[in-house]
Design a protein around this motif. Structure first.
Motif, short mmCIF file in Angstrom:
data_model
loop_
_atom_site.label_atom_id
_atom_site.label_comp_id
_atom_site.label_asym_id
_atom_site.label_seq_id
_atom_site.Cartn_x
_atom_site.Cartn_y
_atom_site.Cartn_z
N GLY A 62 -10.86 4.53 -5.39
CA GLY A 62 -9.53 4.25 -5.92
C GLY A 62 -9.56 3.69 -7.32
O GLY A 62 -8.77 4.09 -8.19
N ARG A 63 -10.48 2.77 -7.58
CA ARG A 63 -10.59 2.18 -8.93
C ARG A 63 -11.07 3.21 -9.94
O ARG A 63 -10.66 3.19 -11.11
CB ARG A 63 -11.50 0.97 -8.88
N GLU B 113 0.83 -1.21 0.00
CA GLU B 113 0.00 0.00 0.00
C GLU B 113 0.86 1.26 0.00
O GLU B 113 0.58 2.21 -0.73
CB GLU B 113 -0.93 0.00 1.21
N ARG C 256 -9.12 -1.09 5.74
CA ARG C 256 -9.72 -2.39 5.43
C ARG C 256 -10.62 -2.87 6.55
O ARG C 256 -11.40 -3.77 6.39
CB ARG C 256 -8.64 -3.41 5.11
N ARG D 294 -5.09 9.29 -5.94
CA ARG D 294 -4.95 7.84 -5.69
C ARG D 294 -3.84 7.58 -4.68
O ARG D 294 -3.96 6.71 -3.81
CB ARG D 294 -4.69 7.11 -7.00
N ALA E 187 -4.26 5.71 -1.09
CA ALA E 187 -3.45 4.55 -0.70
C ALA E 187 -2.74 4.80 0.62
O ALA E 187 -2.69 3.92 1.49
CB ALA E 187 -2.43 4.22 -1.79
N PHE F 99 -14.16 3.13 -0.45
CA PHE F 99 -12.77 3.52 -0.65
C PHE F 99 -12.20 2.85 -1.89
O PHE F 99 -11.53 3.48 -2.70
CB PHE F 99 -11.96 3.13 0.58
N HIS F 100 -12.47 1.56 -2.05
CA HIS F 100 -11.97 0.83 -3.20
C HIS F 100 -12.61 1.31 -4.50
O HIS F 100 -11.94 1.39 -5.53
CB HIS F 100 -12.18 -0.67 -3.02
N ALA G 43 -5.34 4.71 3.43
CA ALA G 43 -5.75 3.32 3.68
C ALA G 43 -4.72 2.59 4.51
O ALA G 43 -5.06 1.82 5.41
CB ALA G 43 -5.98 2.60 2.35
N CYS H 39 -14.92 0.54 3.60
CA CYS H 39 -13.83 -0.02 2.80
C CYS H 39 -14.24 -0.16 1.33
O CYS H 39 -13.47 0.17 0.43
CB CYS H 39 -13.40 -1.37 3.36
N ALA H 40 -15.45 -0.62 1.08
CA ALA H 40 -15.90 -0.81 -0.30
C ALA H 40 -15.95 0.52 -1.05
O ALA H 40 -15.52 0.61 -2.21
CB ALA H 40 -17.27 -1.48 -0.32
#
Length: 188
Positions: A162-163, A91, A150, A137, A141, A158-159, A144, A155-156
């Motif tokens: 990021g994506r 990370e 996490r 990004r 990271a 956040f992902h 996180a 968390c979802a």
């Protein structure tokens, strides 16, 4: 101690009908009064989503309180919830690479604007956006990694963020940066 014992009875269905919601309520009453066993038990309930919505951040918080009082089971459970050290290095590596890429893109844009005095077109603007996407990004990271995201219920989200940033960066890189690099200068 009686509240913790009653929570255990509800959790395991001993002498009463098994009810995780009641177990959480009784564990919470005892945990808020400083009972280490109840704090560890409440951490377990959060870690596995028994009687409450699964929330790793709350589990870590309750396990830490119990471990601070010397509860060995809480220390072991906390160690199992922690990610391996290699995950943190990955990370942080992603954060550093994103930061460097973002700084290079933004510096390229600043150089074009102030040194060459070009108030470039849409390509330079796209490279600037690419730089800010990389920087954002990298910030995600790092956050996180530093805050154990996490374990959070967010968390979802956040992902997804990021994506999305990586997707924006990929689209700009493929549609703007690569075609600009393929063009060769015309020789006179």
């Amino acid at each position: 101690m009686a509240q913790q014992a009653l929570g255990w009875m509800y959790s395991n269905g001993q002498g009463v009908q098994q009810d995780d919601g009641q177990a959480v309520a009784w564990y919470r009453k005892a945990a808020e009064q400083g009972d280490a066993v109840a704090q560890a038990s409440l951490g377990y309930m959060y870690a596995y989503g028994r009687g409450v919505t699964r929330d790793r951040l709350a589990a870590v918080r309750w396990y830490r309180m119990a471990a601070a009082q010397g509860d060995q089971n809480a220390r072991q459970a906390l160690a199992l919830l922690k990610p391996p050290t290699i995950t943190r290095y990955i990370e942080l590596g992603m954060a550093v690479v994103g930061f460097i890429g973002g700084v290079l893109c933004v510096l390229s844009s600043l150089e074009a604007r102030f040194v060459r005095r070009k108030f470039g077109g849409w390509r330079q603007g796209a490279i600037t956006v690419l730089g800010f996407a990389f920087l954002a990004r990298a910030g995600l990271a790092y956050y996180a990694s530093a805050h154990d995201i996490r374990y959070s219920p967010n968390c979802a989200a956040f992902h997804v963020a990021g994506r999305t940033l990586l997707g924006i960066a990929a689209v700009i890189f493929i549609t703007v940066v690569l075609p600009a690099k393929r063009k060769t200068p015309q020789h006179a």
